[in-house]
Enzyme design. Structure first.
Site, PDB file in Angstrom:
ATOM      1  N   THR A   1      17.852  -0.389   2.691  1.00  0.00           N
ATOM      2  CA  THR A   1      17.112  -1.627   2.935  1.00  0.00           C
ATOM      3  C   THR A   1      17.566  -2.769   2.025  1.00  0.00           C
ATOM      4  O   THR A   1      17.934  -2.552   0.871  1.00  0.00           O
ATOM      5  CB  THR A   1      15.612  -1.354   2.733  1.00  0.00           C
ATOM      6  OG1 THR A   1      15.241  -0.316   3.610  1.00  0.00           O
ATOM      7  CG2 THR A   1      14.779  -2.586   3.015  1.00  0.00           C
TER       8      THR A   1
ATOM      9  N   PRO B   1      16.691  -7.223   1.148  1.00  0.00           N
ATOM     10  CA  PRO B   1      15.589  -8.194   1.262  1.00  0.00           C
ATOM     11  C   PRO B   1      15.436  -8.728   2.691  1.00  0.00           C
ATOM     12  O   PRO B   1      14.324  -8.984   3.135  1.00  0.00           O
ATOM     13  CB  PRO B   1      16.000  -9.303   0.291  1.00  0.00           C
ATOM     14  CG  PRO B   1      16.849  -8.621  -0.722  1.00  0.00           C
ATOM     15  CD  PRO B   1      17.579  -7.537   0.015  1.00  0.00           C
TER      16      PRO B   1
ATOM     17  N   HIS C   1     -17.988   8.268   1.179  1.00  0.00           N
ATOM     18  CA  HIS C   1     -18.358   8.100  -0.226  1.00  0.00           C
ATOM     19  C   HIS C   1     -19.164   6.826  -0.472  1.00  0.00           C
ATOM     20  O   HIS C   1     -19.655   6.614  -1.593  1.00  0.00           O
ATOM     21  CB  HIS C   1     -17.110   8.056  -1.122  1.00  0.00           C
ATOM     22  CG  HIS C   1     -16.514   9.392  -1.411  1.00  0.00           C
ATOM     23  ND1 HIS C   1     -15.823  10.118  -0.470  1.00  0.00           N
ATOM     24  CD2 HIS C   1     -16.501  10.150  -2.544  1.00  0.00           C
ATOM     25  CE1 HIS C   1     -15.401  11.264  -1.022  1.00  0.00           C
ATOM     26  NE2 HIS C   1     -15.807  11.301  -2.266  1.00  0.00           N
TER      27      HIS C   1
ATOM     28  N   GLU D   1      10.477   4.665   5.331  1.00  0.00           N
ATOM     29  CA  GLU D   1      11.299   5.587   6.132  1.00  0.00           C
ATOM     30  C   GLU D   1      11.183   5.303   7.633  1.00  0.00           C
ATOM     31  O   GLU D   1      11.234   6.225   8.441  1.00  0.00           O
ATOM     32  CB  GLU D   1      10.929   7.066   5.886  1.00  0.00           C
ATOM     33  CG  GLU D   1      10.411   7.428   4.525  1.00  0.00           C
ATOM     34  CD  GLU D   1      11.489   7.832   3.561  1.00  0.00           C
ATOM     35  OE1 GLU D   1      12.498   7.106   3.500  1.00  0.00           O
ATOM     36  OE2 GLU D   1      11.320   8.836   2.855  1.00  0.00           O
TER      37      GLU D   1
END
Lengths: 378, 263
Positions: A123, A125, A335, A360
């Site tokens: 990868t 930018p 919660h 990925e």
């Protein structure tokens, strides 16, 4: 789930589970604050985690793709970050395992198995999902190549000793102009750039890499010139199985803490676990986890058997990513206020889970891949 | 030091141990088995001695075929060999019959310079099998060892827990030693060793192969019968606030604890 694992696989799973419970889980929230757990990785190196599926002749554990998926799964129950860092290490090292020359395997795999973390860097930018659009170049020069460009989102950046870096050897071509290079951390032309301040997966380190006249020999080229894209895509197929395994482990932890809390939290005269609203959430979480595990270990078996598994690995990743985010959200909801607090695990699980839909291969790109493959099939 | 035999037992992984209401035996089916934690300490200690002396370490267990899982784990940790003593006729053994069978197994292996046990198994908690095995073998024994050191001329020096603290003893080898959890931290088996251990065949011996007296094994050889098993009631908890200055409060506290019989 009833999937029969071999004695080897079950024994490795048991060992990893013990390790994860004792050594990894207690650090999960601490590494969310303090970053990459160097000491823990030293312990993982000593205990042979880094090369679990490499052949014995490269000092590996001689396991298969199922063994590594089980390893990632058990680690992810304790910390998704640690599992991700190991996944990223394998993503890089596996390119050498699969495509490296015997010399490259001899030189690098035993290091990858015993003492050196590896990183994979595709990868940039301005190019992630559209990987063919990378701009880093590798120009032939004398006896080797000179690499120039900037890489982004490199998992294990700054903690790795060896990087597998993708660069264009032929700018006139798209995907077929990309080649893969093995670059040592000590190379003066390789600099680790900005460390990303991420939402989650904070125990795994992600950085930029800057290649500034980074000179490598011809022996740094992995496969042939132009093989880079193919190498990367094959490696990502494997890494997507790992994402399935991380999703299974992370979701199971979300389910576990939710069940514990629901049984103990009292409301309306009894534990909230008695309430149908909570039971439905628990049930939906459990159903999806079962599905992720079945898919993950099935695709791992395909990989172990040498079958093509691009579509199936993409399916696992899309499904595991979505369900993990859902499980973490439901864990927060069960919660209540505590779920929204940094003192408790659910919010960390949510921040970690979101990465599974991005890294990925983003969900949308994988959906395109799955859709196109389906349409091309009869 | 040429040979160490380590005795290991497989116990249910869960803390939620279930008891068959009819037979009063522990329910061992369908529960994942793990090596008894103290036996892991015994295996670790044996391997550490092996690393120093180059001796041979053999793990042994008596139990159903699935106990080979724990023996494989012992191999993965570094034991050289493992044998399982398994037969229908061994079933239902109490500590006496178990120790008899283990002693026959150890004799079948040609004896050992050192026989190691964990201090007790976490499922039945008796701590008797090690000491009784020592009696059958006619060997001296050291229980609750927290440190072992090989001395000169075939002596073994051991620190052991005793009711009054720690004591250091020495024992002439061959001997039987039971070890505590404090003695070491067991290693994680390396993946490559796991792979190799998983692929090993573990020899199984039955009562004939051990030359056992059939009256002394299994239920027949057991001299104890479990008549009832129950979960002990939880002790009452209460809080007493002690007033006064430190000395008075301390004196009161000692009085209360003495009355309660805990001092």
């Amino acid at each position: 789930m009833f999937v029969e694992f071999t004695t080897e696989q079950k024994m490795v799973q048991k060992m990893v589970r013990e390790f994860a419970e004792k050594e990894v889980a207690p650090l999960n929230q601490e590494m969310d604050r303090n970053g990459f757990p160097h000491k823990l990785f030293d312990k993982m190196k000593e205990n042979g985690f880094l090369g679990i599926h490499f052949p014995e002749k490269y000092k590996g554990g001689d396991g298969d793709a199922v063994t590594s998926a089980l390893t990632i799964y058990e680690l992810a129950k304790a910390s998704a970050s640690v599992a991700l860092a190991l996944d990223a290490h394998w993503l890089a090292a596996d390119t050498i395992l699969v495509h490296g020359s015997e010399e490259q395997k001899q030189k690098y795999l035993s290091r990858a198995a015993t003492d050196t973390i590896f990183a994979f860097s595709l990868t940039e930018p301005c190019a992630g999902s559209d990987a063919a659009g990378i701009q880093t170049v590798a120009e032939q020069s004398g006896e080797g190549y000179v690499l120039n460009g900037t890489k982004a989102w490199c998992t294990n950046g700054g903690v790795s000793g060896v990087y597998v870096i993708l660069a264009k050897t032929d700018k006139t071509k798209g995907a077929k102009g990309i080649s893969a290079f093995i670059v040592e951390e000590s190379n003066p032309g390789l600099k680790v750039g900005k460390k990303e301040d991420k939402m989650g997966m904070r125990g795994s380190q992600t950085t930029e890499l800057i290649l500034d006249d980074c000179r490598v020999g011809r022996d740094a080229l992995l496969g042939k010139e132009g093989d880079g894209f193919k190498i990367a895509m094959m490696a990502l197929d494997g890494a997507r199985i790992s994402i399935g395994a991380i999703g299974a482990g992370l979701s199971e932890t979300a389910l576990r803490v939710s069940k514990e809390y629901a049984k103990q939290r009292q409301a309306f005269g009894g534990p909230i676990a008695n309430l149908q609203a909570i039971q439905f959430k628990i049930a939906e979480m459990a159903i999806g986890i079962e599905a992720i595990k079945l898919m993950t270990f099935d695709v791992a078996r395909m990989k172990a058997a040498g079958m093509r598994h691009t579509k199936e690995a993409a399916m696992v990743k899309v499904f595991a990513g979505a369900h993990s985010v859902q499980c973490a959200l439901e864990a927060i909801q069960i919660h209540g206020g505590y779920g929204y607090s940094r003192e408790y695990l659910p919010e960390l699980l949510l921040r970690d889970a979101k990465l599974l839909q991005i890294g990925e291969g983003a969900t949308e790109v994988l959906l395109m891949l799955i859709g196109r493959t389906e349409l091309a099939e009869k | 030091m040429k040979k160490i035999v380590v005795c290991v037992k497989q116990v249910p992984a869960t803390n939620d141990v279930r008891i068959d209401p009819v037979t009063k035996n522990l329910v061992r089916e369908s529960v994942e088995g793990v090596m008894n934690p103290y036996d892991k300490n015994a295996v670790e200690e044996a391997i550490r001695i092996k690393e120093k002396t180059g001796c041979n370490v053999i793990a042994i267990s008596m139990g159903p075929p699935q106990y080979s899982e724990s023996l494989r784990e012992a191999l993965a940790m570094g034991c050289d060999d493992a044998v399982l003593l398994s037969s229908r006729a061994f079933g239902g053994a109490d500590t006496l019959a178990t120790a008899y069978t283990l002693s026959k197994g150890i004799e079948r292996l040609g004896g050992a310079d050192l026989v190691l046990f964990g201090r007790h198994a976490v499922d039945a908690d008796t701590g008797q099998v090690g000491p009784i095995t020592a009696e059958f073998l006619g060997l001296p024994q050291v229980t609750f060892a927290t440190r072992l050191e090989l001395g000169d001329d075939g002596w073994l020096i051991a620190d052991r827990l005793s009711p009054i603290g720690s004591e250091t003893v020495k024992v002439k080898l061959p001997a039987v030693v039971t070890v505590t959890g404090e003695i070491n931290t067991p290693r994680y088996p390396a993946p490559i060793r796991i792979m190799k251990a998983a692929r090993r065949d573990i020899p199984v011996y039955n009562e004939q192969e051990l030359g056992c007296d059939l009256e002394r094994i299994g239920i027949k050889g057991s001299r104890t019968v479990v008549t009832s098993v129950f979960t002990p009631p939880k002790p009452d908890r209460s809080t007493v606030m002690i007033e006064g200055n430190a000395e008075e409060a301390a004196a009161r506290l000692v009085g209360i604890l003495s009355d309660a019989g805990v001092l």
